[in-house]
Write an enzyme that holds these catalytic residues in place. Structure first.
Site, mmCIF file in Angstrom:
data_model
loop_
_atom_site.group_PDB
_atom_site.id
_atom_site.type_symbol
_atom_site.label_atom_id
_atom_site.label_comp_id
_atom_site.label_asym_id
_atom_site.label_seq_id
_atom_site.Cartn_x
_atom_site.Cartn_y
_atom_site.Cartn_z
ATOM 1 N N GLU A 8 0.848 -1.229 -0.045
ATOM 2 C CA GLU A 8 0.079 0.052 0.116
ATOM 3 C C GLU A 8 0.916 1.356 0.085
ATOM 4 O OE1 GLU A 8 -3.561 -0.334 2.626
ATOM 5 O OE2 GLU A 8 -3.547 -2.395 2.250
ATOM 6 N N GLU A 15 -11.824 -10.097 9.019
ATOM 7 C CA GLU A 15 -10.521 -9.522 9.160
ATOM 8 C C GLU A 15 -9.732 -10.441 10.246
ATOM 9 O OE1 GLU A 15 -8.794 -6.269 8.589
ATOM 10 O OE2 GLU A 15 -7.338 -7.827 9.335
ATOM 11 N N GLU A 63 -4.770 -7.285 1.837
ATOM 12 C CA GLU A 63 -3.660 -7.349 2.362
ATOM 13 C C GLU A 63 -3.291 -8.605 2.005
ATOM 14 O OE1 GLU A 63 -6.058 -4.285 3.855
ATOM 15 O OE2 GLU A 63 -6.119 -6.170 5.056
ATOM 16 N N HIS A 112 -17.543 -10.322 6.212
ATOM 17 C CA HIS A 112 -15.971 -10.006 6.473
ATOM 18 C C HIS A 112 -15.415 -10.739 7.323
ATOM 19 C CE1 HIS A 112 -13.250 -6.693 7.676
ATOM 20 N NE2 HIS A 112 -12.819 -6.997 6.529
ATOM 21 N N GLU A 120 -9.594 3.700 0.231
ATOM 22 C CA GLU A 120 -9.700 4.061 1.837
ATOM 23 C C GLU A 120 -8.547 4.986 2.232
ATOM 24 O OE1 GLU A 120 -9.185 -0.155 2.635
ATOM 25 O OE2 GLU A 120 -7.205 0.349 3.333
ATOM 26 N N GLU A 171 -7.125 -6.575 -2.838
ATOM 27 C CA GLU A 171 -6.602 -4.810 -2.561
ATOM 28 C C GLU A 171 -5.080 -5.364 -2.269
ATOM 29 O OE1 GLU A 171 -6.023 -3.101 0.755
ATOM 30 O OE2 GLU A 171 -7.251 -1.638 0.575
HETATM 31 C C1 NOJ Z 1 -8.228 -2.769 5.625
HETATM 32 C C2 NOJ Z 1 -9.093 -3.052 4.210
HETATM 33 O O1 NOJ Z 1 -8.484 -2.744 3.222
HETATM 34 C C3 NOJ Z 1 -10.353 -2.206 4.477
HETATM 35 O O2 NOJ Z 1 -11.075 -2.431 3.499
HETATM 36 C C4 NOJ Z 1 -11.173 -2.703 5.746
HETATM 37 O O3 NOJ Z 1 -11.982 -2.076 6.146
HETATM 38 C C5 NOJ Z 1 -10.029 -2.957 6.931
HETATM 39 N N1 NOJ Z 1 -8.832 -3.332 6.818
HETATM 40 C C6 NOJ Z 1 -10.655 -3.549 8.050
HETATM 41 O O4 NOJ Z 1 -10.795 -4.718 7.954
HETATM 42 CA CA CA Z 2 -6.100 -2.322 2.758
#
Ligand code: NOJ
Ligand code: CA
Length: 690
Positions: A178, A404, A473, A402, A497, A491
């Site tokens: 990034e 994470e 990521e 989602h 973002e 991404e």
């Molecule tokens: C980074 C991601 O690129 C983003 O899209 C997401 O909202 C946040 N992490 C939280 O997981």
């Molecule tokens: Ca990201």
């Protein structure tokens, strides 16, 4: 498939002034003879190659220096060519989704079977595939006595440049992509100066190296892109900058014990790729990375569907609300999800992402002990997952769940089956994954072999449960979506973002570099569609650095089988430009690159899947531009209505970003359309057959 030997020739060259035996040079031509690759062993028995494109030097003599190994002599030189094979391969294949419905995969292949001249007489093969738009080559270590387990400490592959080329590069970070791209001469690359970034939760740039894809333009106007294809069970390749030698040197991402890859023979490396074109547009038309991957391994693909999606997402990035519940500003509530579903359903958007739905977010960024924290089956109490899914089904909107992982892959792996079984029970076919933070355990990196194996495990397990993955990521795209089309999009670059919270936002030119770099390996989940460009109500120091018309054009210029409609529903209210987002396709039968220059502008025309409609997107960097576009891609004899969403005459990405001029006119395939792009602007057009 055809197998021939006549197109290939092994030439004996005279080694001038040298009294050793002249080296044999093997020459492979691409099918239309645009590219030729010479391969030979040098005086030390080290393989070398060089590449020409239509008579111009694309790569000068470069060594294929093999591998440094732990507890074993290097597989480096002293080889002899034991035998060789050639073949001419041609097929046409149909991607499950993509930029066109059919892809031609036509190459000439040369395999050299090498054997060490001295004991222990180990074996190694070199395979070259030469296309008209570039080449791929890889090392293969066959099964052989005495070479079972191998620990690679480094790979020594060179790409020797013919000059000090202009280069679009990002630092060779082992943990994240990034970063913004820099545009400098090769000799001016200074990746380690990018080590400090205020907004990256993980970053590690050990050397003056770049991440691939890295793109160059030569003084005699060749475009070159260096990358890799089919990255499986190996470590990602960065390219070290050797300024004195004027060459890129492979540098693999490391691991806690400093080794680069642990393998068992037989194995092969990913393809090392060089895409070559005479115009920037040639690079965008190249499908070399996909072609170098294996065919689709999934039998039933009926559940893999390209979609547009809304999300409980941008509101967190704007700080309107939060992922975690303890904040008292929880975004992922049942009521908010239903509001989004209503908006999506009313606007022809078939999917919705919800972030912050599951427990664990109180212990996310900034915590080192992230193992065992996120739970991928337990919703927060104010989010009724079953009810959201039920309501979505009633309204024709599917959920994207989602996950994470907070870069704790072991915690995620422990829950894969239960989490994916939950999706199966709910009838959900899509997950967005995320890997924010340094990897646990320490000194594993996002792009090292250990994580690459994790991403592969997730992909294959998801396929078993009929789930598509949109990975953030994650590892850079190397075309694996040909083989596992359920790895939808990624991404692995600086997404939109950053505009919401970073101190260095994406400059207008960023979007004209992405298609020539990360866009070559996979779909780009950039998350376009922001209409409230300045969002002062939430963040007065941040903004999106495009015009609104450019946000529309991104649906055409940034290819992805999943495209977000990223803004808040209230920001679209009453804006007639939303109609373009309702209409635009996400899957294509045909793609034409109308014009392109790296870092300056790109214009694509694409024909929607199974439809007579065409869409055009054109974007520019910070400079205004006028384009005359011939509509010769439209069907002859037919009249179309062109619905044009252009920058208004006084539009400007900073001073007046939301001024859009919407018009419509009749056109046919003899029409030339005049496009006027504002600074940081764009144009989006839909062509409907009358
Ligand atoms: C980074 C991601 O690129 C983003 O899209 C997401 O909202 C946040 N992490 C939280 O997981
Ligand atoms: Ca990201």
């Amino acid at each position: 498939m055809r197998t021939t030997t006549f197109l290939f020739s092994a030439l004996l060259l005279l080694a001038m002034g040298c009294n050793r035996q002249a080296p044999a040079t093997f020459t492979v031509f691409s099918p239309a003879k645009k590219i030729s690759v010479d391969v030979w062993l040098n005086a030390d028995g080290v393989p070398a190659y060089r590449v020409a494109y239509n008579g111009k030097i694309a790569l000068d003599s470069s060594l294929l220096g093999g591998f440094d190994l732990r507890d074993a002599p290097a597989l480096h030189g002293g080889w002899r060519v034991k035998s060789h094979q050639t073949r001419d391969f041609s097929e046409t294949w149909q991607p499950v989704y993509g930029q066109e419905k059919e892809i031609l995969n036509h190459y000439q292949e040369l395999t050299l079977n090498l054997e060490e001249q001295q004991a222990p007489n180990r074996l190694m093969n070199l395979v070259f595939r030469v296309y008209d738009d570039g080449l791929g080559f890889r090392y293969e270590i066959p099964a052989q006595p005495g070479l079972d387990s191998v620990i690679i400490m480094d790979e020594n592959t060179e790409f020797k440049l013919s000059g000090d080329h202009l280069t679009w590069w990002q630092p060779g970070d082992w943990d994240i992509y990034e970063h913004l791209y820099s545009t400098t001469k090769f000799s001016e690359i200074d990746a380690t100066s990018k080590r400090k970034h205020p907004d990256l939760a993980q970053t590690y740039i050990p050397e003056n190296a770049v991440n691939t894809p890295v793109t160059q333009k030569t003084a005699d106007l060749l475009y070159l892109v260096f990358h890799e294809a089919a990255l499986i069970n190996y470590s990602s390749m960065t390219l070290k900058v050797d300024k004195d030698g004027l060459k890129w040197m492979s540098e693999l991402v490391g691991s806690p014990d400093d080794s680069k890859a642990k393998l068992k023979a037989p194995f092969h490396t990913p393809w090392r790729t060089v895409q070559i074109g005479e115009k920037a547009a040639d690079i965008l038309a190249s499908r070399l990375i996909l072609n170098l991957n294996e065919p689709n391994k999934l039998e039933d693909v009926s559940w893999i569907k390209p979609v547009k999606y809304v999300g409980i997402w941008w509101e967190m990035h704007l700080n309107k609300n939060s992922w975690d519940m303890a904040s008292g500003r929880h975004g992922a509530t049942t009521a908010n999800a239903k509001r989004l579903i209503d908006f999506a359903s009313a606007n022809n958007i078939p999917a919705m992402l919800v972030e912050g739905w599951n427990t664990g977010w109180e212990h996310w960024i900034g915590f080192d002990d992230r193992e065992g924290v996120f739970d991928f089956v337990t919703p927060y109490p104010d989010y009724d997952l079953d009810e959201v899914v039920r309501y979505g089904k009633e309204k024709g909107v599917g959920l994207i769940i989602h996950h994470e992982t907070s870069a704790a892959p072991r915690t995620y792996e422990q829950q894969l089956d239960t989490a994916y079984a939950l999706c199966r029970r709910l009838g959900v076919h899509a997950i967005k994954t995320g890997y924010v933070g340094t990897i646990i355990p320490k000194n594993e990196y996002h792009q090292g072999q250990w994580m690459i194996n994790h991403f592969q495990k997730v992909t294959e397990k998801a396929a078993e449960y009929q789930i598509c993955i949109d990975g953030h990521e994650t590892i850079k795209g190397t075309g694996l979506q040909r083989t596992w089309p359920n790895f939808w999009s990624r991404e692995t670059f600086r997404g939109q973002e950053f505009e919401a919270w970073s101190s260095d936002m994406n400059p207008p030119e960023h979007l004209t570099i992405l298609p020539f770099t990360m866009g070559l390996g996979s779909g780009l989940d950039y998350t376009p569609g922001i209409f409230e460009i300045k969002f002062d109500k939430y963040k007065d120091k941040n903004q999106v650095n495009t015009t609104l018309a450019k946000q529309l054009a991104l649906y055409v210029t940034l290819y992805s089988p999943v495209q977000m409609v990223a803004d808040l529903p209230e920001h679209y209210e009453g804006n007639p430009a939303l109609q373009f987002i309702r209409d635009v396709a996400v899957d294509w039968d045909e793609t034409r690159v109308i014009n392109a220059e790296v870092g300056d502008y790109v214009t694509f025309a694409r024909k929607a899947k199974g439809s007579e409609e065409w869409f055009l997107g054109s974007i520019t960097d910070e400079k205004p531009r006028d384009f005359q576009v011939k509509l010769d891609f439209l069907s002859p004899g037919a009249t179309y209505t062109a619905q044009i969403y252009a920058d208004a005459p006084d539009a400007h990405w900073d001073d007046n970003p939301t001024a859009v001029a919407i018009s419509s006119q009749d056109v046919n395939n003899n029409t030339t359309l005049n496009l006027k792009l504002a600074p940081g602007g764009g144009v989006a057009v839909r062509f409907v057959k009358k």
